[in-house]
Design an enzyme around this catalytic site. Sequence first.
Site, PDB file in Angstrom:
ATOM      1  N   ILE A   1      38.929  34.724  38.582  1.00 46.99           N
ATOM      2  CA  ILE A   1      38.518  36.121  38.406  1.00 46.99           C
ATOM      3  C   ILE A   1      38.864  36.619  36.999  1.00 46.99           C
ATOM      4  CG2 ILE A   1      38.580  36.741  40.859  1.00 46.99           C
ATOM      5  CD1 ILE A   1      41.343  38.110  40.214  1.00 46.99           C
TER       6      ILE A   1
ATOM      7  N   PRO B   1      37.050  37.359  34.331  1.00 52.75           N
ATOM      8  CA  PRO B   1      36.362  38.557  33.814  1.00 52.75           C
ATOM      9  C   PRO B   1      36.960  39.851  34.360  1.00 52.75           C
ATOM     10  CG  PRO B   1      34.760  36.885  34.444  1.00 52.75           C
ATOM     11  CD  PRO B   1      36.110  36.394  34.942  1.00 52.75           C
ATOM     12  N   TYR B   2      37.304  39.836  35.642  1.00 50.40           N
ATOM     13  CA  TYR B   2      37.948  41.018  36.233  1.00 50.40           C
ATOM     14  C   TYR B   2      39.289  41.304  35.546  1.00 50.40           C
ATOM     15  CZ  TYR B   2      40.415  43.820  39.749  1.00 50.40           C
ATOM     16  OH  TYR B   2      41.136  44.793  40.382  1.00 50.40           O
ATOM     17  N   MET B   3      40.057  40.242  35.310  1.00 51.35           N
ATOM     18  CA  MET B   3      41.356  40.434  34.666  1.00 51.35           C
ATOM     19  C   MET B   3      41.198  40.987  33.247  1.00 51.35           C
ATOM     20  SD  MET B   3      43.361  39.667  37.113  1.00 51.35           S
ATOM     21  CE  MET B   3      44.920  39.804  36.220  1.00 51.35           C
TER      22      MET B   3
ATOM     23  N   LYS C   1      40.552  44.712  33.624  1.00 52.01           N
ATOM     24  CA  LYS C   1      41.773  45.446  33.972  1.00 52.01           C
ATOM     25  C   LYS C   1      42.720  45.491  32.770  1.00 52.01           C
ATOM     26  CE  LYS C   1      42.453  47.027  37.479  1.00 52.01           C
ATOM     27  NZ  LYS C   1      41.995  48.388  37.932  1.00 52.01           N
TER      28      LYS C   1
END
Lengths: 215, 215
Positions: free
Chosen positions: A127, A129-131, A134
């Site tokens: 994940i 890209p999510y990190m 964030k």
Amino acid sequence: MKVFVIGANGQIGKHLVNQLHANEQHEVTAMVRKEGQKKELEDRGIPAVLADLEGSISDLESAIKDVDAVVFTAGSGGKTGPDKTLLIDLDGAVKSIEAAKKANVNRFVMVSAFQANNRDSWADSPIKPYMVAKHFADETLVQSGLDYTIVRPGGLQNEPGIGKVLAGENLERGSIPREDVAAVIVEALEAENTYQKGFDLITGVDSIHDAVGKI
Amino acid sequence: MKVFVIGANGQIGKHLVNQLHANEQHEVTAMVRKEGQKKELEDRGIPAVLADLEGSISDLESAIKDVDAVVFTAGSGGKTGPDKTLLIDLDGAVKSIEAAKKANVNRFVMVSAFQANNRDSWADSPIKPYMVAKHFADETLVQSGLDYTIVRPGGLQNEPGIGKVLAGENLERGSIPREDVAAVIVEALEAENTYQKGFDLITGVDSIHDAVGKI
């Protein structure tokens, strides 16, 4: 404290709104996207406003005005693509920060992700890209001048809260019920020792009061 | 100037590498991802190094060391999804900025996107996620302390360069050949009046020398 919850219809957000509503020290306003969500909350006596993280900063500013604190616990969720990760988890968060500043709301609690501050920890994450999203939202908050607290929970569980947590700068990976994450946010809202700080959060041995007190 | 080009195999990057290689004032090093790209450049006498924007900051730092300037003109391109937009256009750019700082390279030219600084301009853009990524990469560069220049070209064309451009803070939307964008970067590299500035760039009436001089 008058607390404005962005992402009030999310899985942590629902716990948070309920806990704040039940807490005599706080008044909550829930930000939701859909009329039906708003009505459902209002039917339970919880003030709610319609606003959209994909909208303008000035719309968010209007929604936020007259509160003491903003909690950002929105997330695009696993069902949408990374375009929404950019638009909600990054840009939506940053617009919320900007809106809070414009509305003169100094207290801002961000629900982030475990070790989002530590790029090395997610170099090979599925994940990633999510990190990244964030991480940059958090960085923007750190630079914002607001009295921020960044809560970085481990693996989120739907189990009922245990009320025992571990909070700290660099924890081993663990998990935590969403209900406990919400309880930590409520505890942290007025805890000035958590201002200008971020911490990892997992299930542990401390009471929520003690864990937040040690931050 | 020793100039390190990140995204040397890209459409602007290729023009830029060729122009810098032909320019006696500069020495270029091309950063590419594939051995075949490296060999093709070296066969033409152009120094090239292998590195990956999805790799570590320290790998990028090793690649960058001993140059005077970094140009970031990489892009994930239209064929990949927004996960790569996050990983390359945002995180890859920010890692490049971090790597330049660690390598004590103070000069950094970023190829951005038209009006990426102006959120209102892309509120309804079909490429809004891309604009968000570029926006936050640029913001990070502005905060970096480096001697940056952010070049925000309009619609990119493959036509040969015209050599006439318009550069400024807030231009009407227009287009520009990639070859002219590269020429503006070469002109701007040592132009201290462009440090700590960003500008839109389209085809116009000024020579490249004059347009850069007016920034």
